[in-house]
Write a protein that holds these residues in place. Structure first.
Motif, mmCIF file in Angstrom:
data_model
loop_
_atom_site.group_PDB
_atom_site.id
_atom_site.type_symbol
_atom_site.label_atom_id
_atom_site.label_comp_id
_atom_site.label_asym_id
_atom_site.label_seq_id
_atom_site.Cartn_x
_atom_site.Cartn_y
_atom_site.Cartn_z
ATOM 1 N N LEU A 1 8.771 9.113 -10.183
ATOM 2 C CA LEU A 1 8.130 8.203 -9.240
ATOM 3 C C LEU A 1 7.040 8.908 -8.433
ATOM 4 N N LEU A 2 7.339 10.109 -7.955
ATOM 5 C CA LEU A 2 6.357 10.836 -7.156
ATOM 6 C C LEU A 2 5.144 11.225 -7.992
ATOM 7 N N GLU A 3 5.383 11.598 -9.235
ATOM 8 C CA GLU A 3 4.261 11.933 -10.123
ATOM 9 C C GLU A 3 3.361 10.723 -10.335
ATOM 10 N N SER B 1 1.352 -0.746 2.990
ATOM 11 C CA SER B 1 2.648 -0.603 2.322
ATOM 12 C C SER B 1 3.807 -0.540 3.294
ATOM 13 N N ILE B 2 3.549 -0.154 4.556
ATOM 14 C CA ILE B 2 4.635 -0.186 5.547
ATOM 15 C C ILE B 2 4.603 -1.482 6.359
ATOM 16 N N VAL C 1 10.238 2.248 -2.953
ATOM 17 C CA VAL C 1 9.577 3.227 -3.828
ATOM 18 C C VAL C 1 8.853 4.260 -2.981
ATOM 19 N N LEU C 2 8.119 3.788 -1.976
ATOM 20 C CA LEU C 2 7.421 4.708 -1.091
ATOM 21 C C LEU C 2 8.421 5.620 -0.387
ATOM 22 N N ALA C 3 9.535 5.066 0.085
ATOM 23 C CA ALA C 3 10.539 5.867 0.797
ATOM 24 C C ALA C 3 11.128 6.939 -0.109
ATOM 25 N N LYS C 4 11.397 6.607 -1.359
ATOM 26 C CA LYS C 4 11.959 7.596 -2.293
ATOM 27 C C LYS C 4 10.960 8.716 -2.563
#
Length: 518
Positions: free
Chosen positions: A192-194, A215-216, A405-408
């Motif tokens: 996900l980060l990649e 996104s927030i 997704v952003l949090a992960k």
């Protein structure tokens, strides 16, 4: 020290303070939207739609957005994804009006699928893990060890899940129900980060910050929300990307101080009314069970201005933990990586607080507001009084990243250190102490992580001078606010802060000031 000439030519004394940086650039919504669709096709959710769903059902935003993004990832349209998510929530979400119906369906059909928040513990007497269901009110529901091993967070605070619950009616068991299957309502897998970092390459620095703000859940900087407000909102993300970072934010009610930690990430735990016991927060002296600082990425003390005696009992442990990452109770010691956030409400402008009470920590309970050693462990004091009260005109529109997704991705960034990569291009100036410097570099590193979310760190040439100036101003200002209050309380121990920075070998020294003291 920073000379008066440095201060005069370093930065103008605007009422809003500095640190606008990339957010001051004009970026059209269309540019952000086009970049987002190129970068994250099939991964985006409609923030207005998610907000409407969350208002109708008693679940955090990150759960709703996971459902929407999951169905979008299956190739369905946004409208069809919304229809499927609505059907699932309506039929399977455990809410007050349908709890008994779901239980009866399980007994009649032999099993039922339900969405609820689940948390596990190990039943030593029976030698098996058991779950508690938040809304269904079920406790001690057995679950196979294999399921608990596949999802270790079950025993570390739990999460929202789509559960297949079977019914046996076995009176010898700890519960007539049993968990047959379970799927966390959260992103899974690797990479996900990649993907986030690859998608970032489609955006300019300014467009990316606009996209993060959207996104927030906030409107991008425009006539509706200022660049300064956007920067302060992004500072709330720094505890999510840094380990053992401490942030304090005081401001009026309704400015979204706790929203980020309550609704947008499953990796934070919010203590309502700012209350926690030593056993709950650190370690249970009798059982040795680790507390919240070892279970979550961020622990947030909400409404901390309303607490009194309760917080006094944990201040000593907090000071030790924020210094060393460890806390001891009796013979038991626990180490953690959680950041700590203090948020509270004040209804007076800062100038009035300073005039009447003498310092900006005064709204806090005495154990926090008059202890300069506690203050010294605060990495950043965010001026929440500058953030407007949230209403429809400040809410995000259009497509953006699902918050879970952003949090992960932000959680994964906690193990990456960006500071060493940028220190040779950025020099901190003035009479900063060692704690000041550590705090400022933590903030600067966290902000640069948000702009360049790379799993392998960032190369120095990737970070523009504008971004460095933006991050440096914010990091120094947030810590200078702490130092100013320490000086007011103990001027013989804490000098008046004179903080500044220089970007590049021949750049001008920039003196940082506090907007409320201009």
């Amino acid at each position: 020290m920073i000379s008066s000439s440095d201060r005069s030519k370093g930065h103008s004394r605007s009422s809003s303070g500095g640190g606008d940086g990339p957010t001051k650039s004009v970026v059209e919504d269309g540019e952000v939207g086009r970049a987002a669709e190129r970068a994250f096709e099939g991964w985006l959710v409609s923030k207005p739609r998610a907000r409407r769903f969350a208002s109708r059902h008693s679940v955090p935003h990150h759960v709703v957005e996971w459902l929407l993004s999951r169905h979008r990832a299956e190739g369905t349209s946004g409208t069809e994804a919304a229809r499927k998510a609505r059907k699932l929530l309506t039929e399977r979400l455990a809410e007050a009006e349908n709890i008994e119906l779901l239980k009866m369906e399980a007994s009649t059909e032999g099993a039922v699928r339900v969405i609820d928040e689940v948390e596990g513990e190990f039943d030593e007497r029976r030698g098996e893990p058991v779950l508690s269901f938040s809304e269904l009110g079920l406790k001690n529901v057995p679950v196979d060890k294999e399921i608990a091993e596949d999802h270790p967070r079950l025993l570390k605070g739990g999460f929202y899940a789509h559960v297949q619950l079977s019914y046996s009616g076995d009176s010898e068991s700890s519960s007539p129900f049993r968990v047959a299957n379970l799927r966390p309502l959260a992103p899974s897998g690797t990479g996900l980060l990649e993907r986030l970092n690859d998608g970032r390459k489609h955006f300019s620095d300014a467009a990316w910050l606009y996209f993060l703000v959207r996104s927030i859940g906030l409107a991008a900087p425009s006539e509706r929300i200022s660049p300064r407000t956007a920067a302060l909102a992004l500072l709330r993300l720094v505890p999510l990307v840094q380990k053992r970072y401490s942030l304090l934010e005081l401001g009026p009610r309704g400015t979204g101080k706790s929203y980020l930690y309550e609704d947008l990430t499953p990796h934070a735990y919010v203590l309502q009314s700012g209350r926690a016991s030593e056993a709950q927060l650190f370690v249970h002296a009798g059982t040795g069970e680790a507390g919240l600082i070892a279970q979550y990425g961020t622990v947030c003390f909400d409404e901390v201005t309303t607490t009194s005696a309760e917080i006094k009992d944990i201040v000593s442990g907090l000071k030790g933990y924020l210094s060393s990452g460890a806390s001891r109770r009796g013979k038991e010691e626990v180490r953690g990586r959680a950041s700590v956030v203090f948020i509270g409400n004040i209804d007076r402008p800062p100038e009035e607080v300073l005039e009447e009470d003498g310092n900006l920590f005064s709204p806090l309970p005495e154990a926090l507001g008059e202890d300069t050693a506690v203050m010294d462990r605060i990495s950043a004091y965010v001026p929440g009084w500058e953030v407007p009260k949230l209403g429809p005109k400040y809410y995000a529109s259009g497509l953006a990243l699902p918050s879970d997704v952003l949090a992960k991705c932000l959680k994964e960034l906690r193990d990456t250190n960006y500071t060493s990569e940028i220190q040779h291009r950025l020099t901190l100036k003035g009479n900063l102490t060692g704690r000041d410097r550590r705090a400022v570099w933590q903030t600067i590193g966290g902000l640069v992580k948000l702009i360049h979310p790379s799993p392998g760190g960032v190369s120095p040439e990737e970070v523009s001078d504008e971004v460095l100036r933006w991050a440096a101003w914010l990091g120094l200002e947030m810590r200078l606010r702490v130092r100013a209050q320490q000086h007011r309380l103990q001027p013989e121990e804490f000098e008046e802060g004179e903080f500044g920075f220089r970007v590049g070998g021949d750049g001008k020294a920039v003196a940082v000031h506090l907007p409320e003291e201009s």
